[in-house]
Design a protein around this motif. Sequence first.
Motif, PDB file in Angstrom:
ATOM      1  N   LEU A   1       0.822  -1.198   0.000  1.00 53.00           N
ATOM      2  CA  LEU A   1       0.000   0.000   0.000  1.00 53.00           C
ATOM      3  C   LEU A   1       0.862   1.257   0.000  1.00 53.00           C
ATOM      4  CD1 LEU A   1      -2.770  -1.134   2.498  1.00 53.00           C
ATOM      5  CD2 LEU A   1      -3.095  -0.557   0.102  1.00 53.00           C
ATOM      6  N   ALA A   2       1.893   1.265   0.842  1.00 54.00           N
ATOM      7  CA  ALA A   2       2.760   2.445   0.903  1.00 54.00           C
ATOM      8  C   ALA A   2       3.435   2.690  -0.444  1.00 54.00           C
ATOM      9  CB  ALA A   2       3.803   2.279   2.004  1.00 54.00           C
ATOM     10  N   MET A   3       3.888   1.615  -1.084  1.00 50.56           N
ATOM     11  CA  MET A   3       4.557   1.767  -2.379  1.00 50.56           C
ATOM     12  C   MET A   3       3.601   2.371  -3.411  1.00 50.56           C
ATOM     13  SD  MET A   3       6.171  -1.172  -4.856  1.00 50.56           S
ATOM     14  CE  MET A   3       4.605  -1.944  -5.187  1.00 50.56           C
ATOM     15  N   HIS A   4       2.385   1.864  -3.449  1.00 52.31           N
ATOM     16  CA  HIS A   4       1.427   2.377  -4.427  1.00 52.31           C
ATOM     17  C   HIS A   4       1.019   3.812  -4.108  1.00 52.31           C
ATOM     18  CE1 HIS A   4       1.183  -1.864  -5.500  1.00 52.31           C
ATOM     19  NE2 HIS A   4       0.692  -1.442  -6.645  1.00 52.31           N
ATOM     20  N   LEU A   5       0.856   4.135  -2.832  1.00 47.56           N
ATOM     21  CA  LEU A   5       0.510   5.508  -2.475  1.00 47.56           C
ATOM     22  C   LEU A   5       1.644   6.469  -2.806  1.00 47.56           C
ATOM     23  CD1 LEU A   5      -1.418   4.785   0.805  1.00 47.56           C
ATOM     24  CD2 LEU A   5      -2.352   5.866  -1.258  1.00 47.56           C
ATOM     25  N   VAL A 101      -5.588  19.014  -1.832  1.00 43.45           N
ATOM     26  CA  VAL A 101      -5.730  17.899  -0.886  1.00 43.45           C
ATOM     27  C   VAL A 101      -7.036  17.141  -1.078  1.00 43.45           C
ATOM     28  CG1 VAL A 101      -5.880  17.285   1.569  1.00 43.45           C
ATOM     29  CG2 VAL A 101      -4.143  18.898   0.780  1.00 43.45           C
ATOM     30  N   PRO A 102      -8.203  17.801  -1.223  1.00 40.89           N
ATOM     31  CA  PRO A 102      -9.438  17.030  -1.398  1.00 40.89           C
ATOM     32  C   PRO A 102      -9.390  16.103  -2.627  1.00 40.89           C
ATOM     33  CG  PRO A 102      -9.974  19.281  -0.837  1.00 40.89           C
ATOM     34  CD  PRO A 102      -8.488  19.240  -1.105  1.00 40.89           C
ATOM     35  N   ALA A 103      -8.883  16.606  -3.727  1.00 44.60           N
ATOM     36  CA  ALA A 103      -8.779  15.775  -4.924  1.00 44.60           C
ATOM     37  C   ALA A 103      -7.786  14.640  -4.722  1.00 44.60           C
ATOM     38  CB  ALA A 103      -8.367  16.631  -6.124  1.00 44.60           C
ATOM     39  N   CYS A 104      -6.679  14.928  -4.074  1.00 43.91           N
ATOM     40  CA  CYS A 104      -5.658  13.919  -3.838  1.00 43.91           C
ATOM     41  C   CYS A 104      -6.161  12.836  -2.892  1.00 43.91           C
ATOM     42  CB  CYS A 104      -4.391  14.567  -3.288  1.00 43.91           C
ATOM     43  SG  CYS A 104      -3.021  13.416  -3.178  1.00 43.91           S
ATOM     44  N   SER A 105      -6.983  13.204  -1.918  1.00 46.07           N
ATOM     45  CA  SER A 105      -7.512  12.203  -0.989  1.00 46.07           C
ATOM     46  C   SER A 105      -8.409  11.212  -1.715  1.00 46.07           C
ATOM     47  CB  SER A 105      -8.265  12.872   0.161  1.00 46.07           C
ATOM     48  OG  SER A 105      -9.426  13.518  -0.301  1.00 46.07           O
ATOM     49  N   VAL A 106      -9.157  11.677  -2.714  1.00 46.00           N
ATOM     50  CA  VAL A 106      -9.990  10.773  -3.513  1.00 46.00           C
ATOM     51  C   VAL A 106      -9.100   9.814  -4.315  1.00 46.00           C
ATOM     52  CG1 VAL A 106     -11.645  10.654  -5.425  1.00 46.00           C
ATOM     53  CG2 VAL A 106     -11.924  12.375  -3.639  1.00 46.00           C
ATOM     54  N   VAL A 107      -8.036  10.345  -4.885  1.00 44.64           N
ATOM     55  CA  VAL A 107      -7.099   9.510  -5.648  1.00 44.64           C
ATOM     56  C   VAL A 107      -6.471   8.459  -4.729  1.00 44.64           C
ATOM     57  CG1 VAL A 107      -4.912   9.501  -6.918  1.00 44.64           C
ATOM     58  CG2 VAL A 107      -6.610  11.272  -7.393  1.00 44.64           C
ATOM     59  N   CYS A 108      -5.995   8.869  -3.564  1.00 45.19           N
ATOM     60  CA  CYS A 108      -5.334   7.936  -2.635  1.00 45.19           C
ATOM     61  C   CYS A 108      -6.302   6.873  -2.122  1.00 45.19           C
ATOM     62  CB  CYS A 108      -4.703   8.691  -1.479  1.00 45.19           C
ATOM     63  SG  CYS A 108      -3.249   9.650  -1.983  1.00 45.19           S
ATOM     64  N   GLU A 109      -7.523   7.272  -1.836  1.00 43.11           N
ATOM     65  CA  GLU A 109      -8.527   6.306  -1.385  1.00 43.11           C
ATOM     66  C   GLU A 109      -8.763   5.244  -2.459  1.00 43.11           C
ATOM     67  OE1 GLU A 109     -12.954   6.325   0.693  1.00 43.11           O
ATOM     68  OE2 GLU A 109     -12.292   8.093  -0.403  1.00 43.11           O
ATOM     69  N   ASN A 110      -8.792   5.669  -3.707  1.00 38.03           N
ATOM     70  CA  ASN A 110      -8.996   4.713  -4.805  1.00 38.03           C
ATOM     71  C   ASN A 110      -7.768   3.846  -5.038  1.00 38.03           C
ATOM     72  OD1 ASN A 110     -11.720   4.944  -6.343  1.00 38.03           O
ATOM     73  ND2 ASN A 110     -11.212   6.988  -5.610  1.00 38.03           N
ATOM     74  N   VAL A 111      -6.582   4.376  -4.807  1.00 41.96           N
ATOM     75  CA  VAL A 111      -5.365   3.564  -4.896  1.00 41.96           C
ATOM     76  C   VAL A 111      -5.434   2.438  -3.863  1.00 41.96           C
ATOM     77  CG1 VAL A 111      -2.871   3.549  -4.461  1.00 41.96           C
ATOM     78  CG2 VAL A 111      -3.878   5.333  -5.897  1.00 41.96           C
ATOM     79  N   ILE A 116      -6.162  -3.310  -2.528  1.00 44.00           N
ATOM     80  CA  ILE A 116      -6.860  -4.329  -1.741  1.00 44.00           C
ATOM     81  C   ILE A 116      -7.633  -5.262  -2.661  1.00 44.00           C
ATOM     82  CG2 ILE A 116      -8.733  -4.689  -0.086  1.00 44.00           C
ATOM     83  CD1 ILE A 116      -7.710  -2.151   1.357  1.00 44.00           C
ATOM     84  N   CYS A 117      -8.312  -4.699  -3.640  1.00 41.18           N
ATOM     85  CA  CYS A 117      -9.080  -5.516  -4.596  1.00 41.18           C
ATOM     86  C   CYS A 117      -8.169  -6.453  -5.381  1.00 41.18           C
ATOM     87  CB  CYS A 117      -9.861  -4.608  -5.534  1.00 41.18           C
ATOM     88  SG  CYS A 117     -10.984  -5.505  -6.623  1.00 41.18           S
ATOM     89  N   LYS A 118      -7.024  -5.963  -5.809  1.00 42.25           N
ATOM     90  CA  LYS A 118      -6.087  -6.785  -6.567  1.00 42.25           C
ATOM     91  C   LYS A 118      -5.634  -7.993  -5.754  1.00 42.25           C
ATOM     92  CE  LYS A 118      -1.453  -7.081  -8.418  1.00 42.25           C
ATOM     93  NZ  LYS A 118      -1.506  -8.521  -8.288  1.00 42.25           N
ATOM     94  N   TYR A 119      -5.248  -7.759  -4.505  1.00 40.47           N
ATOM     95  CA  TYR A 119      -4.781  -8.867  -3.670  1.00 40.47           C
ATOM     96  C   TYR A 119      -5.922  -9.789  -3.254  1.00 40.47           C
ATOM     97  CZ  TYR A 119      -0.084  -7.161  -3.806  1.00 40.47           C
ATOM     98  OH  TYR A 119       1.151  -6.791  -4.252  1.00 40.47           O
ATOM     99  N   PHE A 120      -7.114  -9.243  -3.105  1.00 40.83           N
ATOM    100  CA  PHE A 120      -8.289 -10.065  -2.831  1.00 40.83           C
ATOM    101  C   PHE A 120      -8.534 -11.012  -4.001  1.00 40.83           C
ATOM    102  CE2 PHE A 120     -12.879 -10.748  -3.272  1.00 40.83           C
ATOM    103  CZ  PHE A 120     -13.186 -11.289  -2.040  1.00 40.83           C
ATOM    104  N   LEU A 121      -8.474 -10.480  -5.216  1.00 39.10           N
ATOM    105  CA  LEU A 121      -8.675 -11.318  -6.407  1.00 39.10           C
ATOM    106  C   LEU A 121      -7.552 -12.339  -6.560  1.00 39.10           C
ATOM    107  CD1 LEU A 121      -9.985  -8.670  -8.943  1.00 39.10           C
ATOM    108  CD2 LEU A 121     -11.286 -10.515  -7.860  1.00 39.10           C
ATOM    109  N   ASP A 122      -6.316 -11.950  -6.236  1.00 37.65           N
ATOM    110  CA  ASP A 122      -5.198 -12.900  -6.282  1.00 37.65           C
ATOM    111  C   ASP A 122      -5.435 -14.057  -5.317  1.00 37.65           C
ATOM    112  OD1 ASP A 122      -3.926 -11.317  -8.149  1.00 37.65           O
ATOM    113  OD2 ASP A 122      -2.401 -10.548  -6.759  1.00 37.65           O
ATOM    114  N   LYS A 123      -5.970 -13.766  -4.143  1.00 45.85           N
ATOM    115  CA  LYS A 123      -6.188 -14.783  -3.112  1.00 45.85           C
ATOM    116  C   LYS A 123      -7.405 -15.652  -3.423  1.00 45.85           C
ATOM    117  CE  LYS A 123      -5.820 -16.776   0.938  1.00 45.85           C
ATOM    118  NZ  LYS A 123      -4.759 -17.728   1.185  1.00 45.85           N
ATOM    119  N   ILE A 124      -8.511 -15.039  -3.786  1.00 44.22           N
ATOM    120  CA  ILE A 124      -9.780 -15.748  -3.955  1.00 44.22           C
ATOM    121  C   ILE A 124      -9.956 -16.278  -5.373  1.00 44.22           C
ATOM    122  CG2 ILE A 124     -12.296 -15.545  -3.742  1.00 44.22           C
ATOM    123  CD1 ILE A 124     -10.768 -15.323  -1.057  1.00 44.22           C
ATOM    124  N   GLY A 125      -9.607 -15.456  -6.355  1.00 49.51           N
ATOM    125  CA  GLY A 125      -9.692 -15.867  -7.761  1.00 49.51           C
ATOM    126  C   GLY A 125     -11.117 -15.976  -8.280  1.00 49.51           C
ATOM    127  N   GLY A 126     -11.217 -16.115  -9.584  1.00 50.69           N
ATOM    128  CA  GLY A 126     -12.506 -16.249 -10.255  1.00 50.69           C
ATOM    129  C   GLY A 126     -12.522 -15.455 -11.539  1.00 50.69           C
TER     130      GLY A 126
END
Length: 150
Positions: A1-5, A101-111, A116-126
Amino acid sequence: LAMHLMSVQAIKGVEIGIGFEVANNQGSVVMDEIYYDDESGIKRKTNHLGGIEGGMTTGEELVIRCAMKPIPTLYKPLKSININTLESYCASIERSDNCAVPACSVVCENVVAFVICKYFLDKIGGDNLNDLKSNYNSYIKRLGDRGWKR
């Protein structure tokens, strides 16, 4: 997460939980004690580590803070150089926005959501939503069979 942020433009620092404050405290103050009760299962008494320990989530809320550099254009321009002539000059004023800052917070939240979604899909798959739901339910059932509670 830190790396991506840190890959988000203008982010200059990422802090998980109490972050750099851990360096000024003893381990007995920083660490999140683990306890168990029949109703909640395994839990932490505090969340100083921001929900991440040893690179893995603890199941607690993720607490992530980012430090963003200020907007680069000032109304009192900094000195710069002309890259062609190498002569000194004052940078021009071209921007009028005063807070990104408000715009950046939206970007960071989506990052964070994307990672999280990527690793969830890696773990669960489908390959589709039905497979994903089925795989997730099977995974949760296996955890329940091992005594884990949600």
